[in-house]
Design a protein around this motif. Sequence first.
Motif, PDB file in Angstrom:
ATOM      1  N   THR A  31       0.729  13.601  40.558  1.00 27.70           N
ATOM      2  CA  THR A  31       0.309  14.052  41.881  1.00 27.70           C
ATOM      3  C   THR A  31      -0.527  15.315  41.735  1.00 27.70           C
ATOM      4  O   THR A  31      -0.132  16.242  41.017  1.00 27.70           O
ATOM      5  N   ASN A  50     -10.715  18.132  45.765  1.00 22.95           N
ATOM      6  CA  ASN A  50     -11.464  17.411  46.798  1.00 22.95           C
ATOM      7  C   ASN A  50     -10.735  16.185  47.332  1.00 22.95           C
ATOM      8  O   ASN A  50     -10.936  15.795  48.479  1.00 22.95           O
ATOM      9  N   LYS A  51      -9.878  15.571  46.495  1.00 21.85           N
ATOM     10  CA  LYS A  51      -9.152  14.374  46.937  1.00 21.85           C
ATOM     11  C   LYS A  51      -7.685  14.469  46.512  1.00 21.85           C
ATOM     12  O   LYS A  51      -7.255  13.770  45.593  1.00 21.85           O
ATOM     13  N   PRO A  52      -6.907  15.348  47.161  1.00 22.30           N
ATOM     14  CA  PRO A  52      -5.489  15.460  46.782  1.00 22.30           C
ATOM     15  C   PRO A  52      -4.750  14.157  47.050  1.00 22.30           C
ATOM     16  O   PRO A  52      -4.918  13.545  48.106  1.00 22.30           O
ATOM     17  N   SER A  53      -3.945  13.735  46.083  1.00 25.16           N
ATOM     18  CA  SER A  53      -3.236  12.467  46.244  1.00 25.16           C
ATOM     19  C   SER A  53      -2.295  12.265  45.064  1.00 25.16           C
ATOM     20  O   SER A  53      -2.281  13.045  44.111  1.00 25.16           O
ATOM     21  N   PHE A  78      -1.449   9.485  42.049  1.00 25.90           N
ATOM     22  CA  PHE A  78      -2.206   8.470  41.331  1.00 25.90           C
ATOM     23  C   PHE A  78      -1.292   7.750  40.343  1.00 25.90           C
ATOM     24  O   PHE A  78      -0.552   8.396  39.599  1.00 25.90           O
ATOM     25  N   ALA A 132      -8.820  13.420  41.065  1.00 23.99           N
ATOM     26  CA  ALA A 132      -8.691  14.080  42.369  1.00 23.99           C
ATOM     27  C   ALA A 132     -10.010  14.683  42.844  1.00 23.99           C
ATOM     28  O   ALA A 132     -10.026  15.476  43.786  1.00 23.99           O
ATOM     29  N   GLY A 133     -11.115  14.319  42.202  1.00 16.75           N
ATOM     30  CA  GLY A 133     -12.421  14.795  42.650  1.00 16.75           C
ATOM     31  C   GLY A 133     -12.760  16.201  42.217  1.00 16.75           C
ATOM     32  O   GLY A 133     -13.669  16.827  42.775  1.00 16.75           O
ATOM     33  N   THR A 153     -12.161  22.382  44.199  1.00 20.34           N
ATOM     34  CA  THR A 153     -13.178  22.955  45.069  1.00 20.34           C
ATOM     35  C   THR A 153     -13.576  24.315  44.501  1.00 20.34           C
ATOM     36  O   THR A 153     -12.963  24.810  43.549  1.00 20.34           O
TER      37      THR A 153
END
Length: 255
Positions: free
Chosen positions: A140, A146-149, A151, A167-168, A171
């Motif tokens: 996690t 940029n894309k918290p999630s 996986f 997660a991109g 930032t």
Amino acid sequence: MRKMYLMLALLTLLYSSCAERRNLVYFSNLAKQTGSERLQEQSIKIQQNDLLRINVSSLNQESNILFASNTQSNNSTPSYYLEPSGYRVGYNGEVVFPVIGSVKVGGLTIAEAQDLVVSKLDKYVKQAIVEVQILNFKITVIGEVNKPSSFVVAGDHINLLEALGMAGDMTVYGKRENVLIIREQNGQRIMKRLNLNQQDALTSPFFTLRQNDIIYVEPDKSKAIEYSPNTRLMPIVIASISAVAVLITALLNSK
């Protein structure tokens, strides 16, 4: 009037200086002429609540059917052995496998678990080939990315940079010098901070992730300042002062 313009300039300077200057480059102390170094092997160990696929193959086709992977439809295997997609490791570190019963795999590496199942099967299947895979290997990534999630990882190997890539990436507000890894191991929660501006992070045992690791990227102070109520009002205050200054100047010049 000069005092008003001076105050306006000072406010503008104060607002612009609130942003913290930070190093956004990963491993910025890495030498330009890079070399190579030996990596330490870090084998993943099976943990409680892991979901395992256990494939057994041999020259005996009947045995292959009996021990067919539970990820496939198999009417010959009793349903109480199986979950929809794998063998669940219980709180005691055991899985229940057809014919041989309970097998304690918790705390073992994948290779050790495969060897153990082979030895348990030996009196039923000669020269069996066993493949064990963790099906719910999950990490996690939260915070300033940029894309918290969460996986699910194919296989059992992923490092911190790969996770951030999924997660991109961070930032511009993410603190590369203070990335937190939260890991549960042997009934304990371990927390480790890594500085990704430094080359040393590459050799940390936490750089290679394990199942259920959580990566938290902390925001820097500039984001807190930017999103604070006082900072949001600052441009309005400066614009208002500027408008008043222009109006006063126009009135004085008209006289």
